[in-house]
Each structure stands twice: as C-alpha cells, then as structure tokens.
Design a protein around this motif. Structure first.
Motif, short mmCIF file in Angstrom:
data_model
loop_
_atom_site.label_atom_id
_atom_site.label_comp_id
_atom_site.label_asym_id
_atom_site.label_seq_id
_atom_site.Cartn_x
_atom_site.Cartn_y
_atom_site.Cartn_z
N GLY A 63 9.76 5.68 6.93
CA GLY A 63 9.64 4.28 7.33
C GLY A 63 8.21 3.77 7.22
O GLY A 63 7.98 2.67 6.71
N HIS A 64 7.26 4.60 7.66
CA HIS A 64 5.86 4.20 7.56
C HIS A 64 5.43 4.08 6.10
O HIS A 64 4.70 3.15 5.73
N GLN A 65 5.90 5.02 5.28
CA GLN A 65 5.56 4.97 3.86
C GLN A 65 6.16 3.75 3.18
O GLN A 65 5.52 3.09 2.35
N ALA A 66 7.44 3.44 3.55
CA ALA A 66 8.09 2.27 2.98
C ALA A 66 7.34 0.99 3.38
O ALA A 66 7.16 0.07 2.56
N GLU A 67 6.91 0.93 4.64
CA GLU A 67 6.16 -0.25 5.10
C GLU A 67 4.83 -0.36 4.35
O GLU A 67 4.44 -1.45 3.93
N ALA A 68 4.15 0.79 4.18
CA ALA A 68 2.87 0.77 3.46
C ALA A 68 3.07 0.35 2.01
O ALA A 68 2.29 -0.44 1.45
N ASP A 69 4.15 0.87 1.38
CA ASP A 69 4.44 0.49 -0.02
C ASP A 69 4.73 -1.00 -0.13
O ASP A 69 4.28 -1.67 -1.08
N TYR A 70 5.50 -1.52 0.84
CA TYR A 70 5.83 -2.95 0.80
C TYR A 70 4.59 -3.82 0.96
O TYR A 70 4.40 -4.80 0.22
N LEU A 71 3.74 -3.46 1.91
CA LEU A 71 2.51 -4.24 2.12
C LEU A 71 1.61 -4.17 0.89
O LEU A 71 0.97 -5.16 0.53
N GLU A 72 1.60 -3.01 0.25
CA GLU A 72 0.81 -2.88 -0.98
C GLU A 72 1.38 -3.77 -2.09
O GLU A 72 0.64 -4.43 -2.83
N GLN A 73 2.70 -3.82 -2.19
CA GLN A 73 3.34 -4.67 -3.19
C GLN A 73 3.07 -6.14 -2.90
O GLN A 73 2.85 -6.94 -3.83
N VAL A 74 3.10 -6.50 -1.63
CA VAL A 74 2.81 -7.90 -1.26
C VAL A 74 1.39 -8.26 -1.66
O VAL A 74 1.14 -9.35 -2.22
N ALA A 75 0.45 -7.36 -1.39
CA ALA A 75 -0.94 -7.62 -1.75
C ALA A 75 -1.09 -7.75 -3.27
O ALA A 75 -1.82 -8.63 -3.76
N GLN A 76 -0.39 -6.89 -4.01
CA GLN A 76 -0.45 -6.97 -5.47
C GLN A 76 0.13 -8.29 -5.97
O GLN A 76 -0.43 -8.91 -6.89
N LEU A 77 1.25 -8.72 -5.38
CA LEU A 77 1.87 -9.98 -5.79
C LEU A 77 0.96 -11.16 -5.48
O LEU A 77 0.86 -12.11 -6.28
N GLU A 78 0.31 -11.12 -4.33
CA GLU A 78 -0.61 -12.21 -3.97
C GLU A 78 -1.76 -12.26 -4.98
O GLU A 78 -2.17 -13.35 -5.42
N ASN A 79 -2.28 -11.10 -5.34
CA ASN A 79 -3.37 -11.04 -6.30
C ASN A 79 -2.93 -11.55 -7.68
O ASN A 79 -3.62 -12.34 -8.34
N GLN A 80 -1.73 -11.11 -8.12
CA GLN A 80 -1.21 -11.57 -9.41
C GLN A 80 -0.95 -13.07 -9.39
O GLN A 80 -1.22 -13.77 -10.38
#
Length: 217
Positions: free
Chosen positions: A83-100
């Motif tokens: 669960g923690h890893q999934a949350e970290a992956d999701y937040l990382e994806q959100v940050a990447q999408l914001e940057n893109q």
C-alpha cells in the motif's frame, strides 16, 4: 468336668479348619494385593500415556496457531508495504504528469503561432473557432450549458469558455457560426488539462486493480 469336656473337643479338626481358613485368606490377600498393584500400575501407565498424547497434541496445536499467526502478520506487513509503495508510485506519477503538463503548456505558443508550407514559407495562423464549435466541444465534455465567459470551476474536466446559451430571442440565427474568440492556444491548453485528468484517473484505476490483485493472492 470342664476339663473333660475340653479334652473331648476335636482339636485336630479345629486346627485343620483354622489352617485351611488361614491358607485361603492368605491366598485371597495375596491375589487382591497383587491385582490391586497390577491394576494401579496399568492405570498409571495408561494415564501417563494419555497425558503424553494430550501434551503432544497441545504443543502441536500451539505450534500451528503460532505459525498461522506469523503468516498472517507477515501477510499484513506485505500488504501495508504494498500500500505504501502504491501510494508512493501514484504520487510520483502525479508529479510526473504535472511536470509534463507544464512542459506541454510552455510549448503551446511554439506550435500555434505560425505554420510552414511545402516551400518552407512561414505563415501566421489564422484559425477561427465558431461559438457552435466550442459549444459542441464543451457538450462532449459534459458542459452543454457552459457560460460564455467561464468554465465550471472545480469540475474534473475543463470547459472552453466562449460558447454560452443564446442571449435572447433577438439573437441572429447564425450566432453559432460567429467567432467565439477561442484561439488554438485555448483549445490546446484545454486538451492538455483534460488529458492530464484522464491519465490521473487511469493511474488511479490501475493502482486499485494492482492492489486488489495483491490482496487476492
């Protein structure tokens, strides 16, 4: 007189009877004592065996329960870590999408100001989006009644402003064919924002599916 009577008693028979009774009593006592000891010994052995079997069963049962508890605790820790890893992956994806998303918006002007023909000559872009076009565009996003001046703040998708409802009965019949004032930049920026939201939803759904698959394993 008494002496003569005593002398006449059958002393041999009496003594023999006494000896026989004593012998029989001795045999009975020996048998009883031996049987009692044997029964006690057998009972103690059977009880000891049952006690040993019960202790073995209780120990094995405790080991099984402890093993099950350790397995459950390990599984719980794995689920928490997942669960923690999934949350970290999701937040990382959100940050990447914001940057893109930000990078794409910074390049909007580069691809909407001019175009080059087959001869390499540069021309200014003159693109008109009618109010009807913008209305249809917003309707496809669920904004059939979007106002002319603003979209719907707080919604998950973004409407393009510039295509509201008719202002009154005196508006010309061809009002929806008039220039909406929306530029290529506006449309492209809107597509970038909505695409970002769609990718966020897709990431969330994939994360939920992965988490569910992990729980079912």
């Amino acid at each position: 007189m008494w002496i003569s009577l005593i002398k006449k008693l059958p002393w041999r028979g009496i003594l023999l009877a006494i000896l026989i009774n004593a012998f029989l009593f001795g045999v009975y006592w020996m048998g009883y004592s031996s049987g009692h000891d044997s029964a006690k010994r057998d009972g103690d052995a059977a009880f000891s065996q049952l006690q040993s079997q019960f202790d073995t069963y209780r120990r094995e049962q405790a080991e099984l329960e402890n093993a099950a508890l350790r397995a459950w605790a390990k599984r719980y820790q794995e689920q928490v870590a997942a669960g923690h890893q999934a949350e970290a992956d999701y937040l990382e994806q959100v940050a990447q999408l914001e940057n893109q998303n930000q990078q794409l918006k910074e390049k909007i002007d580069d691809v909407t100001q001019r175009w080059i023909d087959e001869k390499g000559k540069s021309h200014p872009i003159e693109c008109v989006f009618t109010r009807g076009f913008v209305r249809q565009y917003n309707a496809a996003l669920g904004y059939a009644n979007a106002s002319v001046d603003s979209g719907h703040a707080g919604d998950t998708t973004t409407a393009v402003p510039g295509a509201g409802t008719a202002s009154g009965p005196f508006e010309a019949a061809d009002a929806w064919l008039r220039n909406s004032g929306v530029s290529q930049q506006d449309v492209l920026a809107n597509i970038i924002d909505n695409a970002r939201q769609c990718r966020l939803w897709r990431s969330q759904i994939n994360g939920l599916l992965d988490e569910r698959e992990g729980l079912e394993k």
